[in-house]
Design a protein around this motif. Structure first.
Motif, PDB file in Angstrom:
ATOM      1  N   THR A 269       0.848  -1.193   0.000  1.00 42.25           N
ATOM      2  CA  THR A 269       0.000   0.000   0.000  1.00 42.25           C
ATOM      3  C   THR A 269       0.883   1.243   0.000  1.00 42.25           C
ATOM      4  N   ILE A 270       0.360   2.293  -0.600  1.00 44.22           N
ATOM      5  CA  ILE A 270       1.049   3.576  -0.633  1.00 44.22           C
ATOM      6  C   ILE A 270      -0.017   4.662  -0.570  1.00 44.22           C
ATOM      7  N   SER A 271       0.264   5.736   0.138  1.00 44.19           N
ATOM      8  CA  SER A 271      -0.712   6.822   0.198  1.00 44.19           C
ATOM      9  C   SER A 271      -0.709   7.588  -1.121  1.00 44.19           C
ATOM     10  N   PHE A 272      -1.789   8.253  -1.399  1.00 42.99           N
ATOM     11  CA  PHE A 272      -1.897   9.065  -2.611  1.00 42.99           C
ATOM     12  C   PHE A 272      -0.761  10.078  -2.686  1.00 42.99           C
ATOM     13  N   HIS A 273      -0.525  10.785  -1.588  1.00 46.11           N
ATOM     14  CA  HIS A 273       0.496  11.835  -1.585  1.00 46.11           C
ATOM     15  C   HIS A 273       1.895  11.247  -1.796  1.00 46.11           C
ATOM     16  N   GLU A 274       2.155  10.087  -1.219  1.00 43.37           N
ATOM     17  CA  GLU A 274       3.451   9.446  -1.400  1.00 43.37           C
ATOM     18  C   GLU A 274       3.630   8.976  -2.847  1.00 43.37           C
ATOM     19  N   ALA A 275       2.550   8.471  -3.444  1.00 43.48           N
ATOM     20  CA  ALA A 275       2.615   8.021  -4.842  1.00 43.48           C
ATOM     21  C   ALA A 275       2.932   9.196  -5.766  1.00 43.48           C
ATOM     22  N   ILE A 276       2.269  10.322  -5.522  1.00 44.46           N
ATOM     23  CA  ILE A 276       2.520  11.510  -6.350  1.00 44.46           C
ATOM     24  C   ILE A 276       3.952  12.002  -6.149  1.00 44.46           C
ATOM     25  N   LYS A 277       4.407  11.994  -4.893  1.00 41.85           N
ATOM     26  CA  LYS A 277       5.746  12.479  -4.587  1.00 41.85           C
ATOM     27  C   LYS A 277       6.826  11.611  -5.222  1.00 41.85           C
ATOM     28  N   ARG A 278       6.660  10.284  -5.187  1.00 41.65           N
ATOM     29  CA  ARG A 278       7.705   9.372  -5.664  1.00 41.65           C
ATOM     30  C   ARG A 278       7.590   9.010  -7.143  1.00 41.65           C
ATOM     31  N   TYR A 279       6.346   8.997  -7.656  1.00 40.93           N
ATOM     32  CA  TYR A 279       6.147   8.530  -9.024  1.00 40.93           C
ATOM     33  C   TYR A 279       5.446   9.544  -9.931  1.00 40.93           C
ATOM     34  N   GLY A 280       4.944  10.633  -9.347  1.00 45.13           N
ATOM     35  CA  GLY A 280       4.249  11.637 -10.150  1.00 45.13           C
ATOM     36  C   GLY A 280       2.906  11.173 -10.658  1.00 45.13           C
ATOM     37  N   LEU A 466     -10.938  21.791   4.858  1.00 40.15           N
ATOM     38  CA  LEU A 466     -11.344  20.949   3.731  1.00 40.15           C
ATOM     39  C   LEU A 466     -10.173  20.530   2.851  1.00 40.15           C
ATOM     40  N   ASN A 467      -9.142  21.349   2.772  1.00 44.47           N
ATOM     41  CA  ASN A 467      -7.997  21.040   1.907  1.00 44.47           C
ATOM     42  C   ASN A 467      -7.226  19.805   2.381  1.00 44.47           C
ATOM     43  N   ASN A 468      -7.373  19.457   3.659  1.00 40.78           N
ATOM     44  CA  ASN A 468      -6.576  18.363   4.219  1.00 40.78           C
ATOM     45  C   ASN A 468      -7.403  17.165   4.674  1.00 40.78           C
ATOM     46  N   VAL A 469      -8.663  17.107   4.263  1.00 38.39           N
ATOM     47  CA  VAL A 469      -9.486  15.949   4.613  1.00 38.39           C
ATOM     48  C   VAL A 469      -9.095  14.774   3.734  1.00 38.39           C
ATOM     49  N   LEU A 470      -8.852  13.616   4.358  1.00 36.96           N
ATOM     50  CA  LEU A 470      -8.544  12.401   3.605  1.00 36.96           C
ATOM     51  C   LEU A 470      -9.763  11.487   3.573  1.00 36.96           C
ATOM     52  N   SER A 471      -9.972  10.830   2.440  1.00 35.51           N
ATOM     53  CA  SER A 471     -11.098   9.906   2.322  1.00 35.51           C
ATOM     54  C   SER A 471     -10.653   8.487   2.644  1.00 35.51           C
ATOM     55  N   ASP A 472     -11.591   7.672   3.065  1.00 39.87           N
ATOM     56  CA  ASP A 472     -11.310   6.255   3.340  1.00 39.87           C
ATOM     57  C   ASP A 472     -11.540   5.480   2.049  1.00 39.87           C
ATOM     58  N   SER A 473     -10.633   5.715   1.095  1.00 37.52           N
ATOM     59  CA  SER A 473     -10.806   5.154  -0.246  1.00 37.52           C
ATOM     60  C   SER A 473      -9.544   4.411  -0.669  1.00 37.52           C
ATOM     61  N   TYR A 474      -9.655   3.650  -1.759  1.00 40.05           N
ATOM     62  CA  TYR A 474      -8.547   2.807  -2.178  1.00 40.05           C
ATOM     63  C   TYR A 474      -8.700   2.464  -3.661  1.00 40.05           C
ATOM     64  N   ASP A 475      -7.595   2.544  -4.368  1.00 37.21           N
ATOM     65  CA  ASP A 475      -7.537   2.124  -5.779  1.00 37.21           C
ATOM     66  C   ASP A 475      -6.552   0.978  -5.899  1.00 37.21           C
ATOM     67  N   LEU A 476      -6.897  -0.017  -6.720  1.00 33.00           N
ATOM     68  CA  LEU A 476      -5.973  -1.104  -7.007  1.00 33.00           C
ATOM     69  C   LEU A 476      -5.338  -0.856  -8.373  1.00 33.00           C
ATOM     70  N   VAL A 477      -4.002  -0.793  -8.376  1.00 35.81           N
ATOM     71  CA  VAL A 477      -3.243  -0.510  -9.594  1.00 35.81           C
ATOM     72  C   VAL A 477      -2.330  -1.692  -9.896  1.00 35.81           C
ATOM     73  N   ILE A 478      -2.301  -2.118 -11.165  1.00 39.02           N
ATOM     74  CA  ILE A 478      -1.364  -3.156 -11.602  1.00 39.02           C
ATOM     75  C   ILE A 478      -0.653  -2.665 -12.857  1.00 39.02           C
ATOM     76  N   ASN A 479       0.669  -2.606 -12.785  1.00 37.79           N
ATOM     77  CA  ASN A 479       1.499  -2.202 -13.929  1.00 37.79           C
ATOM     78  C   ASN A 479       1.066  -0.867 -14.539  1.00 37.79           C
ATOM     79  N   GLY A 480       0.682   0.070 -13.675  1.00 39.39           N
ATOM     80  CA  GLY A 480       0.345   1.402 -14.149  1.00 39.39           C
ATOM     81  C   GLY A 480      -1.097   1.592 -14.568  1.00 39.39           C
ATOM     82  N   TYR A 481      -1.921   0.556 -14.458  1.00 38.65           N
ATOM     83  CA  TYR A 481      -3.345   0.660 -14.798  1.00 38.65           C
ATOM     84  C   TYR A 481      -4.186   0.535 -13.536  1.00 38.65           C
ATOM     85  N   GLU A 482      -5.119   1.463 -13.366  1.00 35.51           N
ATOM     86  CA  GLU A 482      -6.080   1.339 -12.276  1.00 35.51           C
ATOM     87  C   GLU A 482      -7.117   0.309 -12.698  1.00 35.51           C
ATOM     88  N   ILE A 483      -7.170  -0.822 -11.995  1.00 38.39           N
ATOM     89  CA  ILE A 483      -8.140  -1.850 -12.367  1.00 38.39           C
ATOM     90  C   ILE A 483      -9.328  -1.878 -11.413  1.00 38.39           C
TER      91      ILE A 483
END
Length: 586
Positions: A269-280, A466-483
């Protein structure tokens, strides 16, 4: 009309009389003999016609490729020198005793040996599907859906259908509308997803629901998107996000193991912000080992800020990619990558090509050499673990532009130089998305959808941060595709109304669009959560094709038209009058 399928005949069937039905795949006339490769959905078998059987031989002479026929014959063994090891049936053939011709085919508008245009393939889709690769795609799709149903049934999920004619509600994309004949001036909408109905099923006490369902969104298309698509829709009551993710992991592992014999071990698992920071990107392809490295602190001095023309009134970032094949990138290619990142807002792409870092500045080639000192260079080398032969690509700009530009450049470099293996799979869960996004006018909208719950410790932020509210959500990604993507849902009517208020829905619109949901939440709604998996994208990944059309039997074009049936089509005035509709020309 058959006793055997073409692709299923084996040496154990030797000397048996068989009846086959299928198509002529290929014809070879040797004067005394005619050989045809006969095909059905199971595969190909060779049929031989002998001149001494005059009646049958004469009929065989009239055959054309793709003609539909029936063969009655005897299985015989091929000579060793004539065996075809590429075919499962390559050690036998059928000696034709009788032939029935169902249909002689005209010359096909498609050439299976050459690349046909997409337009031609879609216009004659029923012929294009005869190709082995496309047929295999649909066969795998069928097997996967069967596997999903078996898995979900064992997990005690109920397969429940939800309506296709429903109410138009604002959920992100435009609705496809269906006019009502009985209620002139009123319209149904085709569902963008069964989201609201599956929540209502949880309120009904269903507990565990799933459905393999068609969804419809009127939005701009691309290679992994169609106006009508299929999703595996799942919802559960009294289940946490972690538990939902574990069930989905089990399902995806089973699909990959059964279909590809590939064992998906870890789902990190990775947070949204960490994913953007490390992988854009919030859809990182983990096969690519390159990560974005932040170097703002190294250049956090006035002279550097001025050199990079950074506006300190904005949220900025200076970051880089360390690419290991720098020696293969000349000035011309560097210029190409500079132009590439321009389209994502980056004004300039800087570079440092490391040839022999041991000798300091003299051992590099760089577009920022004049501002580099030995100290700064060493700090960059240490921060990135760069080696001789590497190239560093640097962007200094606003945070959004740097993330997007380096993220896209990371993907392009990976594809251009094929720095990762094709037949490996890297799943990852992206979690803790922002609850809202804000447009240029300061208006908030939901990042996922307005029925998504915030994290448990973030409820108070709905009222003051409101700018810092996090949602209890999750995306599953495989090889760069959100499935797949899902979330814990809001089960409190007051919180749901609060979210509607934040995204700009007034009381009247809330009642008109979502009144039924708000009322339902007042009658003992349980905590519930769910996810939707994109079946088309899953099959696209399994079959390693880069276009979702290849795994759909009758897809649309990127302009949402069907070249085969010529849909959408113009209706006659009498049909429109019956619906109370009049076309107004622009």
């Amino acid at each position: 009309m058959r006793t055997k399928y073409c692709g299923n005949i084996r040496i154990i069937d030797l000397h048996k009389s068989v009846i086959l039905s299928g198509w002529v795949n290929k014809i070879r006339n040797f004067g005394q003999f005619i050989f045809i490769d006969m095909r059905d959905y199971t595969g190909i078998v060779q049929v031989i016609f002998e001149l001494n059987n005059h009646t049958v031989f004469k009929k065989a002479l009239s055959l054309k490729n793709e003609s539909c026929i029936q063969i009655i014959g005897v299985v015989q063994k091929r000579d060793i020198k004539n065996q075809n090891l590429k075919l499962d049936t390559g050690d036998i053939e059928i000696l034709a005793k009788k032939i029935n011709i169902f249909n002689i085919s005209q010359s096909l508008p498609l050439d299976y040996l050459n690349n046909n245009s997409d337009e031609l393939r879609l216009k004659y889709r029923y012929l294009d599907l005869r190709k082995c690769s496309l047929f295999k795609n649909l066969k795998i799709r069928s097997q996967v859906t069967d596997l999903i149903r078996t898995f979900m049934t064992k997990k005690k999920f109920l397969d429940i259908e939800t309506p296709l004619l429903t109410k138009s509600t604002p959920e992100g994309a435009r609705d496809y509308l269906v006019p009502s004949r009985n209620y002139l001036g009123k319209f149904y909408a085709l569902p963008q997803s069964p989201q609201l109905f599956k929540q209502l099923l949880m309120i009904s006490g269903i507990d565990k629901y799933y459905q393999i369902v068609k969804c419809f969104r009127d939005e701009d298309l691309r290679s992994d998107r169609q106006p009508e698509f299929t999703q595996v829709d799942i919802e559960t009551a009294f289940m946490s996000a972690v538990k939902i993710r574990k069930i989905i992991e089990q399902l995806i592992k089973k699909i990959w193991l059964t279909t590809l014999n590939y064992n998906l071990n870890k789902f990190p698992t990775i947070s949204f912000h960490e994913a953007i920071k490390r992988y854009g990107s919030d859809k990182p392809d983990l096969r690519n080992p390159i990560e974005i490295v932040d170097i703002f602190n190294i250049f956090n001095k006035k002279k550097f800020i001025e050199f990079f023309k950074i506006d300190l009134s904005k949220k900025n970032r200076i970051a880089l990619l360390c690419f290991p094949k720098g020696e293969q990138i000349n000035r011309k290619k560097i210029e190409k990558y500079c132009n590439y990142v321009n389209q994502f807002g980056a004004k300039k792409l800087f570079y440092i090509k490391i040839k022999k870092y041991e000798i300091g500045k003299e051992g590099i080639e760089s577009s920022i050499k004049k501002i580099l000192s030995e100290v700064i260079l060493n700090k960059i080398i240490n921060k990135t673990s760069a080696k001789n032969g590497d190239i560093l690509f640097i962007i200094a700009d606003t945070e959004d532009i740097v993330n997007k530009s380096l993220g896209m450049l990371r993907i392009k470099l990976g594809n251009d130089f094929k720095i990762y293996q094709k037949n490996i799979w890297k799943p990852i869960w992206v979690i803790n998305f922002p609850m809202f996004k804000k447009d240029n006018f300061g208006k908030f909208s939901s990042v996922h959808h307005p029925f998504t719950s915030c994290k448990k410790n973030h409820e108070k932020k709905l009222f003051n941060d409101l700018n810092n509210v996090l949602s209890d959500s999750y995306d599953l990604v495989i090889n760069g595709y959100e499935i797949g993507g899902g979330s814990v849902r809001i089960h409190d009517a007051k919180i749901q109304k609060k979210i509607f208020n934040i995204i700009g829905l007034n009381e009247k619109d809330q009642k008109e669009k979502f009144g039924f949901l708000i009322e339902a939440l007042k009658y003992g709604a349980p905590p519930h959560a769910g996810i939707a998996l994109g079946l088309d994208r899953i099959i696209m990944l399994l079959r390693q094709t880069n276009n979702i059309r290849d795994v759909i039997a009758f897809p649309k074009t990127t302009s949402a038209s069907c070249l085969m049936t010529k849909a959408p089509s113009i209706l006659k005035d009498k049909d429109l009058n019956e619906l109370g509709i009049k076309i107004i020309e622009k």
